[in-house]
Scaffold this active site. Sequence first.
Site: not given
Length: 587
Positions: A18, A20-23, A45, A501
Amino acid sequence: MKFLESAPRFLFFTGKGGVGKTSVACATALTLAKSGKKVLLVSTDPASNVGQVFGVRIGNSVTPLRAVPGLSALEIDPEQAVEAYRERIVAPVRGLLPESELLGIVESLSGSCTTEIASFDEFTNLLADDSSYGEYDHIVFDTAPTGHTIRLLQLPGSWTDFLAAGKGDPSCLGPLSGLEKHKQVYAKAVQALTDPARTRLVLVSRAQTSSLGEIERTYLELNQIGIGGGYVVVNGVLPDAAGDEDLAEALGARETAALAAFPEAVASLPRDVLELKPGNMVGIPALESLFTTTSGGDAPDDAAPGAEIEDAPLAALVNEMERDGHGLVMCMGKGGVGKTTVAASIAVALAKRGHAVHLTTTDPAAHLSETLHGSIPGLTVSRIDPAAAIQEYRSHVLETKGRNLDEDGRAALAEDLLSPCTDEVAVFRQFSKVVQESRRHFVVIDTAPTGHTLLLLDATGSYHREIARQVGDTMGFETPLMRLQDPAQTKVVLVTLAETTPVLEAEELQGDLERAGIHPWAWVINNSIAAAHPQSPFLQARAASEIEQITKVHTLTDRVALIPLLPEEPTGEGKLSAMTALSSQPA
């Protein structure tokens, strides 16, 4: 962005769910591709939403993104990876072991440790096979392997004989039995990970104490196996454009305080700060804005934050809990979603209604005492000391399972006992004693074991079947697992945030629990901006972006409580009591 300067071939992004790793990973891959580089974006992930971010379907094979020349993406499917990995491990002993032992091994290969190793097994070639992936200038990984996984792969020894001989219950030991023949490839991959000229670790956090503490723990763990030179990205910091309403000012003060107390181990690392954006990071234009400073944004024309959400106070759940006069309440969820605060609020509400309540936690005692601010009549507070429980359990296993092992075997067993799954088994042994108290009064537990741990205990006979064998058919018996499976005795409350997430992770946890025969009773959506009905256009836009996730939660459960984002931390009896009365209205 400091972390993008002279970027090496491999970039790994890690941090709590949550944050913001993916962003950040997607925006990094986009930026590098726009600069003329050939880039592969890889997600390991389990709750991956890379495809959702780019608005295209990405699967378990390399997919070129036509809208961005030079950029391809790959989502390693954890379920497929685990299934293939599990079959490779189990196949050699199928037919040699009793069915009951095979079932135990299969279940042991269903946990988070196995998922990590299976995923690592999948992307090892990305690190080590230049003949297949040498065409890419950069490979960007969303979610790095933990220090535990990497250390496990570095250990010597084979567990095939150990498992085949049935000398002990399998846990995370199962994966080790199939690693031997892959050691050379793994060694090459680990060598790439520990070379700062080839790999850069980027620790992603929010401006929150718990989130910053997590990147410090991750950094120190990875340091132990030679991965250093990290960079820090603090994501989602409230910008000036958020406005000057009381809610925005209070949130800004909370973030400032968290950043002022930056964890010592990572305080000196190069740091970038990214502003919170008014909308979700979905689509290429949104990703292109992530690394820029903006002047804010207006709420969408059709947004009516709060108008689309039903009034769902936590008090409604407490009313239902109270009817039986006693019982077990377990607050579960990923880190950083507010489990401790929700558990404390429920416990305080029940105590103030005249009930005897025992609130227990596996969090540090200081954290719980800071939340409560003193004693409350009718409320008993305790903690299960994870460190003591884990140490006692490790010593016990080394003395029993490890008694007849050679030096390499004992080293591998000692390493396996450092895994998160083992920690949960150890803590379960302690809190199973607390579970019995719920026959007489209310017991509220903050942080409970996952469904995988409960299944593992049951499948291997660590507790439930051991009691069944001892008692036989001569008399009735009840184990902690049986109590957890009985909705009349146990109410499991999943705590999440109204973000993609955290909701995906909570949904995954719900499925894991249901495999163990435990059906979550309710969900609590914590810290909702939409439920606070903000006034500034910026926060209204953020509130509108929550509606999709709130709606999704309502499709996953019949009971939902919605807690507004509060201007101040809910600590002390007064604020905790108020939490159970709050509806989706301004604080």
